[in-house]
Design a protein around this motif. Structure first.
Motif, mmCIF file in Angstrom:
data_model
loop_
_atom_site.group_PDB
_atom_site.id
_atom_site.type_symbol
_atom_site.label_atom_id
_atom_site.label_comp_id
_atom_site.label_asym_id
_atom_site.label_seq_id
_atom_site.Cartn_x
_atom_site.Cartn_y
_atom_site.Cartn_z
ATOM 1 N N VAL A 47 26.300 -6.081 33.754
ATOM 2 C CA VAL A 47 27.449 -6.152 34.658
ATOM 3 C C VAL A 47 27.119 -6.991 35.901
ATOM 4 C CG1 VAL A 47 28.399 -3.974 33.819
ATOM 5 C CG2 VAL A 47 26.764 -3.968 35.720
ATOM 6 N N ASP A 69 23.886 -6.735 37.917
ATOM 7 C CA ASP A 69 22.669 -7.285 37.313
ATOM 8 C C ASP A 69 22.482 -8.761 37.658
ATOM 9 O OD1 ASP A 69 22.107 -4.851 36.007
ATOM 10 O OD2 ASP A 69 23.541 -5.342 34.440
ATOM 11 N N ARG A 117 23.014 -6.142 19.324
ATOM 12 C CA ARG A 117 23.767 -6.244 20.568
ATOM 13 C C ARG A 117 24.624 -7.496 20.504
ATOM 14 N NH1 ARG A 117 20.697 -6.651 26.230
ATOM 15 N NH2 ARG A 117 19.740 -8.295 25.025
ATOM 16 N N VAL A 123 32.652 6.329 28.115
ATOM 17 C CA VAL A 123 31.824 7.431 27.610
ATOM 18 C C VAL A 123 30.575 6.843 26.955
ATOM 19 C CG1 VAL A 123 33.724 9.045 27.192
ATOM 20 C CG2 VAL A 123 33.070 7.422 25.399
ATOM 21 N N ALA A 124 29.568 7.689 26.789
ATOM 22 C CA ALA A 124 28.422 7.277 25.983
ATOM 23 C C ALA A 124 28.956 6.957 24.591
ATOM 24 C CB ALA A 124 27.387 8.391 25.932
ATOM 25 N N LEU A 125 28.390 5.913 23.960
ATOM 26 C CA LEU A 125 28.960 5.394 22.713
ATOM 27 C C LEU A 125 29.232 6.437 21.630
ATOM 28 C CD1 LEU A 125 27.518 1.890 21.933
ATOM 29 C CD2 LEU A 125 29.882 2.581 22.250
ATOM 30 N N PRO A 126 28.330 7.408 21.422
ATOM 31 C CA PRO A 126 28.591 8.362 20.334
ATOM 32 C C PRO A 126 29.871 9.183 20.552
ATOM 33 C CG PRO A 126 26.288 8.456 21.027
ATOM 34 C CD PRO A 126 27.001 7.584 22.012
ATOM 35 N N ASP A 168 30.324 -1.152 24.723
ATOM 36 C CA ASP A 168 29.676 -0.428 25.818
ATOM 37 C C ASP A 168 30.403 0.860 26.179
ATOM 38 O OD1 ASP A 168 31.798 -1.251 27.544
ATOM 39 O OD2 ASP A 168 30.752 -3.116 27.972
ATOM 40 N N ASP A 218 18.067 7.890 22.623
ATOM 41 C CA ASP A 218 19.345 7.865 21.903
ATOM 42 C C ASP A 218 19.573 6.447 21.388
ATOM 43 O OD1 ASP A 218 21.953 7.589 21.093
ATOM 44 O OD2 ASP A 218 22.816 8.668 22.794
ATOM 45 N N SER A 234 23.409 4.945 21.726
ATOM 46 C CA SER A 234 23.779 4.482 23.067
ATOM 47 C C SER A 234 22.734 3.510 23.619
ATOM 48 C CB SER A 234 23.893 5.656 24.037
ATOM 49 O OG SER A 234 24.902 6.532 23.644
ATOM 50 N N ARG A 235 21.620 3.414 22.946
ATOM 51 C CA ARG A 235 20.492 2.593 23.398
ATOM 52 C C ARG A 235 20.045 2.970 24.807
ATOM 53 N NH1 ARG A 235 23.364 -1.722 20.952
ATOM 54 N NH2 ARG A 235 24.118 -2.207 23.030
ATOM 55 N N SER A 260 15.122 -2.274 38.070
ATOM 56 C CA SER A 260 16.470 -1.919 38.534
ATOM 57 C C SER A 260 17.547 -2.281 37.507
ATOM 58 C CB SER A 260 16.753 -2.642 39.851
ATOM 59 O OG SER A 260 18.026 -2.315 40.342
ATOM 60 N N ASP A 261 17.318 -3.361 36.777
ATOM 61 C CA ASP A 261 18.302 -3.799 35.787
ATOM 62 C C ASP A 261 18.370 -2.847 34.591
ATOM 63 O OD1 ASP A 261 18.865 -6.124 37.284
ATOM 64 O OD2 ASP A 261 17.115 -7.111 36.459
ATOM 65 N N PRO A 294 24.334 7.716 30.861
ATOM 66 C CA PRO A 294 24.071 6.842 29.719
ATOM 67 C C PRO A 294 25.214 5.883 29.414
ATOM 68 C CG PRO A 294 24.763 8.977 28.943
ATOM 69 C CD PRO A 294 24.750 9.053 30.441
ATOM 70 N N ARG A 295 25.727 5.225 30.441
ATOM 71 C CA ARG A 295 26.828 4.270 30.247
ATOM 72 C C ARG A 295 26.445 2.969 30.923
ATOM 73 N NH1 ARG A 295 28.511 9.132 31.498
ATOM 74 N NH2 ARG A 295 28.129 8.625 33.665
ATOM 75 N N LEU A 296 26.637 1.875 30.181
ATOM 76 C CA LEU A 296 26.317 0.567 30.733
ATOM 77 C C LEU A 296 27.214 0.256 31.920
ATOM 78 C CD1 LEU A 296 24.507 -1.796 30.264
ATOM 79 C CD2 LEU A 296 26.114 -2.685 28.585
ATOM 80 N N ARG A 305 18.254 1.957 30.264
ATOM 81 C CA ARG A 305 18.907 1.081 29.291
ATOM 82 C C ARG A 305 17.836 0.436 28.412
ATOM 83 N NH1 ARG A 305 21.159 -4.566 29.382
ATOM 84 N NH2 ARG A 305 20.286 -5.017 31.419
ATOM 85 N N VAL A 342 17.055 -2.311 24.986
ATOM 86 C CA VAL A 342 17.635 -3.436 24.239
ATOM 87 C C VAL A 342 16.989 -3.456 22.847
ATOM 88 C CG1 VAL A 342 18.146 -4.762 26.328
ATOM 89 C CG2 VAL A 342 15.960 -5.103 25.155
#
Lengths: 454, 454
Positions: A157, A160, A243, A340-343, A371, B99, B102-103, B159-160, B180-182, B210, B212
């Protein structure tokens, strides 16, 4: 002490202070069209950091509220004028300097996101964050709201990409934070604190942005599903493997509204459409698209279509971005932005369907599915009082649902004024108290964007 | 009120409060070995968030200073004990949950960076930040210092990767921030404020990171140059074209110290060695390595060597990481950590040579050249008073030089106590004042890590 606009006018360049009621009217609201917006004393169209400083010094002296404003494309009412206050717009601050060796751009806040992208592309570079409104929203507003977009699933985002800034505090002090270095840990992370602060802590007058090498042209996959559950399951299958550079979902209401609007031949019978892109280099893009295709097939896709053609791929991305104007044809909109968290994504999508039924209202869903950030759009007839009140109830119910699922009430639009009432439930009283302590430390008189967020 | 350790002992699990002088001695300093370190009353080895809360509540009541500590591998003296205070270590908090959908990974602060990398690798995922000390430093300390590393040139800094955390404030309040959300823009960016706060604002007891997808195995290039200027110019040529996953520079002193230490056959006559890696997928890695090789040849490289062999490539990366222990064989070290915008890198490297001559001291240079962050290491004999004072003068002169070049006094190690005197010159009085306002708002009694940073 009565606020004397003449002294402010004298401190600013000719034409920077606007009191003409017709012009001022255009600065009272952002896209959220908050009906409670007030009438400001004046609009200040700052041309430089010194103008912002002069404005905030004057406002501090006379305790006049200041609502900072970028392009006015915010969707949560973060730039809603206050009676007797000032609207301070940075739309005229539009310089940019690109340094291709350090891979940074130093930009003023009034430049549009798309203009930043174009300027850096001339140097073979890429500024990733891409709100759907990227051709209309300003980079300063992007930073003030920590804006997201479609490519965030891969690229992250706005926060970053902000390495440094110049920011003016409530008392008119101008600060330089960070700079053109990827690594800088000297002192507190103040740069990041101002990103996403929605005009509560200061006014950003310059940004130093991190750039990345331009990726190769993307490959695109479009998949239609007879069931939105199946599409959501496919999303989880995809994101657990790779990704993509875009992974968007549209439900049937969105598909049909966009098809009405664009006539591009979308499958009107589908319950969900996924649009995925890969901008991986070389043969990897084709490999990624193959993995995505397989994940769709494993979850009962109806039809899947892949293309390396740039115009064709961009048309599908544009279709997704067109959901907002397309749905506007059907009525007024309340734009949700829960994440929300993806799951939990399938539960969220199913829950939104139930909310639409319960409040007998239309909710179209478009989602940055990769995301977990979804935009349920509540469509209603503003001339119908019952429909309007149902729409607002549904809008709140969607946030309540997101909270129940451990999600956030806003992924990328900000809290502004529309979502303020839900913030304490999300953050909890302790985090609210901490936020107020920081707000009070930076803006003790509370002149910056009062009524928003906190 | 006298601080009564017994009440703190009662509030903690058995064995969590340590007063044994021999054990306490091991917690007085971090790797900076600050000779002014005090003797704390006790060391608290927290086992959970509640222990941290109990400790900070007690410390707040009795106004006892608390120095938070991760693995104690800090290089700026950020974890230096204070007379009559507590050292609060999170080394025993070592849980992790990954997870893969959700990575994200939810980790406790005491896990080592390398342990986090290994745990997520089991799910095909990658946690990028990689301080050279990654096998010894804790993830909590990484977050508290916003640690960097070798791969940041491509992947960014700690931080990223921090999406959320649990943090305990000075008064013992435990907060959950982010998750856990981007994407999450609900409220101020508090998560990012705590990253890099060096124990001044709170104690991190859990992190949501987060992740990758794991990149493919990297290709490696090693290039030796007869002139360090030529190597620095090659760095600029490389970074203006692409973003390698590693781009490190070693000067002759470092090369020889590492060769003495590792006997791996480095070219002792070279004035500079570049180590570059590409972890791009498929054929792109070879393309990137070819571009890097050409950039080296265009700038007069002596010898260049490329390999896809993982062990061989890793050996060169390990050689670079070995610079610190290798140089320790030559004497005591003062580790610098200055950073400049990339175009100023050649000036910085040349200026450091001049400083070494002026103060007749040895300064070895290793650099994360790709992001402009350099580690000049001042080598001295601590038994020689003159040499020691020259070394400290040279250490300061390097920071002054970085400031002159518009750079930062610390790219990734933090300010701690060693660099505190230079912080006002870098930030300026207004930013210092703002930092103090935030510190005072969060820790009004000033019990958290007093004497560090501000």
């Amino acid at each position: 002490m009565t606020a004397d606009l003449a002294t402010l006018r004298d401190a600013l360049p000719d034409g920077a202070l606007v009191t003409d009621r017709d012009v001022v009217a255009g600065y009272r609201q952002d896209w959220a069209k908050d009906p409670t917006a007030g009438w400001p004393l004046a609009v200040v169209r700052a041309t430089c950091t010194a103008d912002v400083q002069a404005t905030l010094r004057w406002a501090s002296e006379f305790l006049v509220p200041v609502v900072p404003r970028g392009a006015g494309s915010g969707l949560s009412g973060g730039a809603t004028a206050v009676d007797g206050g000032l609207v301070l717009t940075t739309e005229r601050m539009r310089e940019i300097a690109v340094d291709p060796v350090s891979r940074v751009a130093v930009v003023q806040p009034g430049l549009l996101n798309a203009e930043v992208k174009r300027a850096v592309a001339e140097h073979g570079l890429f500024y990733p964050p891409d709100p759907s409104s990227f051709e209309l929203c300003s980079i300063g507003g992007n930073a003030a709201t920590n804006a997201g977009g479609l490519c965030c699933v891969k690229y992250g985002v706005t926060s970053d990409y902000v390495l440094g800034m110049q920011v003016v505090l409530a008392d008119g002090t101008a600060l330089r934070l960070g700079g053109p270095r990827l690594k800088d840990v000297a002192g507190l992370s103040l740069t990041k604190l101002f990103v996403g602060s929605e005009g509560l802590l200061g006014v950003i007058t310059e940004l130093t942005l991190r750039l990345v090498p331009a990726p190769p042209p993307a490959s695109t996959l479009v998949a239609s599903f007879a069931s939105i559950d199946a599409a959501a399951d496919a999303v989880l299958a995809i994101t657990s493997r790779l990704r993509p550079s875009m992974l968007e979902l549209m439900d049937r209401t969105s598909i049909n509204a966009v098809e009405d609007y664009t006539k591009m031949g979308l499958d009107r019978t589908a319950e969900a459409l996924l649009i995925a892109r890969s901008d991986a280099p070389g043969a990897t893009a084709a490999e990624e698209i193959a993995i995505i295709e397989q994940a769709c097939r494993d979850h009962g896709v109806d039809e899947v279509f892949c293309t390396d053609d740039q115009d064709e791929g961009e048309a599908f991305a544009a279709a997704r971005r067109a959901a907002f104007p397309a749905l506007q044809q059907l009525g007024s909109l309340l734009l949700e932005d829960v994440g929300v968290a993806l799951p939990r994504l399938p539960e969220l999508v199913r829950g939104i369907e139930q909310i639409a039924r319960k409040y007998t209202t239309t909710i179209a869903v478009v989602a940055h599915a990769g995301d977990g950030n979804t935009h349920p759009l509540v469509v209603f007839d503003p001339a119908d009082a019952d429909a309007t009140s149902h729409a607002y109830e549904a809008f709140g119910a969607v946030m309540d649902l997101a909270l129940d699922l451990g999600g956030t009430i806003t992924g990328e639009h900000g809290v502004g004024r529309l979502k303020k009432d839900w913030l304490p439930a999300y953050l909890g009283e302790d985090v609210m108290a901490l936020s107020r302590r920081i707000k009070d430390a930076l803006d003790p008189a509370g002149i910056l964007n009062p009524g928003a967020v906190l």
